[in-house]
Design an enzyme around this catalytic site. Structure first.
Site, PDB file in Angstrom:
ATOM      1  N   HIS A  12      -2.470  -2.462  11.023  1.00  0.00           N
ATOM      2  CA  HIS A  12      -1.614  -3.360  10.791  1.00  0.00           C
ATOM      3  C   HIS A  12      -0.401  -2.795  10.321  1.00  0.00           C
ATOM      4  O   HIS A  12      -0.238  -1.644  10.010  1.00  0.00           O
ATOM      5  CB  HIS A  12      -2.078  -4.362   9.421  1.00  0.00           C
ATOM      6  N   HIS A  59       0.595  -5.365   0.231  1.00  0.00           N
ATOM      7  CA  HIS A  59       1.678  -4.326   0.170  1.00  0.00           C
ATOM      8  C   HIS A  59       2.924  -4.632  -0.911  1.00  0.00           C
ATOM      9  O   HIS A  59       3.977  -4.994  -0.493  1.00  0.00           O
ATOM     10  CB  HIS A  59       2.213  -3.859   1.486  1.00  0.00           C
ATOM     11  N   HIS A 194      -0.997   7.675   8.986  1.00  0.00           N
ATOM     12  CA  HIS A 194       0.214   7.735   8.584  1.00  0.00           C
ATOM     13  C   HIS A 194       0.576   8.108   7.221  1.00  0.00           C
ATOM     14  O   HIS A 194      -0.068   8.440   6.337  1.00  0.00           O
ATOM     15  CB  HIS A 194       0.770   6.334   8.810  1.00  0.00           C
ATOM     16  N   GLU A 241      -5.925   3.333   3.934  1.00  0.00           N
ATOM     17  CA  GLU A 241      -6.364   2.026   4.451  1.00  0.00           C
ATOM     18  C   GLU A 241      -7.471   1.997   5.212  1.00  0.00           C
ATOM     19  O   GLU A 241      -8.076   0.917   5.226  1.00  0.00           O
ATOM     20  CB  GLU A 241      -5.021   1.647   5.071  1.00  0.00           C
TER      21      GLU A 241
END
Lengths: 284, 123
Positions: A12, A59, A194, A241
């Site tokens: 996502h 988030h 990431h 994540e």
């Protein structure tokens, strides 16, 4: 009774939303990723999925540091699109299924997963960056009701990978014990590699991503022995994540294998999509 | 952390407790951890507010009045006023709330990334 007919693991990211909203999904830059999502959307039609349980992390778009749940479950009939800071995206609220949500909640609590109960929940890009590609009708209406399950990977301490695995097993029991005849697909969104802070900003770790895709498919329980340091050192701090995929994978049969997989390292992320069709062994 | 001796506190218990606090991370990974979230509560509350349109309007109209709502220190207000992204990050602003501040100031994320990479490390 309700059955699990499939699973999806997907990245996502706001970048996916920007590309989608700019109509750039067919460009050379984005086709490798969005083409894969389109195939997954077609497969969801074929497998006649009628509920999605979407495991993701917020988030700072609904929850704030003031009170941040470790595990939370949506039990509403609809979920408004969160305003992440530049106005909400132009979609109707995501459809829910409060009856099924409350059943899952009771079952999880019976299994000693004491969830935060969300009768109101605004969903952010953790849900709606991948969702339009797999669940949007011609009139921009949502087709498949969603039950959102939020797992904290933002505010430390985080629930352990092993705990996330057990949560997935409990989600499986919650589906199997529901009397209504539903065909459920479990979705886990996040990752892969990431890194959004520090001097390593923007680093993609392809070795980690490839190893993760192989393990989550073939030997997922091995990932429960990983510590958060392992995930961070190998995939970047935001790579944690991937535990959302671990919850999803634990809800599927052990011998499930993905029939679709795409990996697209691009700019500051390792993007990936995997789909598991377990409809042939229905009710296993 | 000092290990209290007690028969019920097994090695497995200590291992699990240790695992809740990521450590030995290389400095370039500069994690938003327990300590950061405690230090950054005010700055994050301010940036988080920008998910609401009235707050974004107030920010645009009168930034000082907007800042006055959050009990920020003078130093924190200066960091916001001067768009010191590295300073904000070092003072505990999460990248996720920072994206909301980035949005209202018209700063592209790639610019933040560039500054992060050139910042020479964490605390």
């Amino acid at each position: 009774m309700a059955r699990i007919v499939g699973g999806i693991g997907a990245s996502h990211a706001p970048s996916m939303e920007h590309a989608y909203d700019a109509g750039a999904t067919e460009t050379e830059e984005w086709r490798p990723l969005f083409g894969a999502f389109r195939e997954v959307g077609r497969w969801l039609d074929e497998v006649r999925a009628d509920r999605l349980i979407v495991i993701y992390n917020d988030h700072f778009d609904h929850f704030f540091l003031g009170s941040w749940p470790t595990f939370a479950l949506g039990v509403a009939d609809e979920y408004p699109i969160a305003d992440e800071g530049q106005g909400p995206r132009a979609f109707p609220p995501v459809k829910g299924d409060a009856d099924f949500g409350w059943h899952i909640l009771r079952s999880l609590i019976a299994d000693e997963f004491d969830m935060t109960i969300c009768q109101e929940l605004e969903v952010d890009h953790g849900v709606i960056s991948p969702l339009p590609m797999v669940d949007l009708g011609a009139a921009r209406e949502w087709k498949i009701p969603v039950i959102p399950l939020v797992v904290n990977v933002i505010l430390h301490p985080l629930p352990s990978p092993r705990r996330c695995w057990k949560l997935g097993k409990a989600v499986r029991r919650a589906v199997l014990s529901y009397p209504e005849d539903l065909r459920v697909v479990i979705v886990g969104t996040g990752g892969l590699s990431h890194q959004l802070t520090g001097t390593s900003f923007g680093t993609v770790k392809q070795d980690f991503d490839q190893e993760f895709l192989k393990l989550i498919a073939e030997d997922p329980e091995r990932l429960t022995a990983y510590t958060y340091e392992d995930f961070m050192k190998r995939g970047g701090t935001e790579a944690v994540e991937v535990v959302q995929w671990l919850v999803m994978r634990a809800a599927l049969p052990a011998d499930a294998r993905p029939h679709m997989e795409t990996y697209y390292p691009h700019r500051i992320m390792g993007y990936a999509v995997q789909a598991y069709d377990v409809s042939s062994g229905e009710g296993r | 952390m000092e290990q209290v001796e007690h028969e019920e506190l097994t090695d497995d218990y200590w291992r699990r407790l240790e695992a809740t606090r990521p450590k030995d991370l290389p400095p370039e990974l500069d994690l938003f951890d327990e300590e950061t979230s405690r230090r950054g509560l005010r700055l994050n509350r301010a940036a988080y507010s920008l998910k609401d349109e009235p707050q974004r309007r107030l920010f645009a109209e009168d930034e000082n009045r907007w800042m006055a709502q959050f009990g920020l220190t003078d130093e924190e207000e200066d960091l916001i006023r001067s768009r010191d992204w590295i300073g904000l990050w070092r003072n505990g602003m999460s990248i996720y709330t920072m994206t909301k501040l980035i949005g209202v100031t018209g700063t592209p994320l790639v610019e933040i990334g560039k500054q992060m990479r050139e910042s020479g490390g964490g605390d």
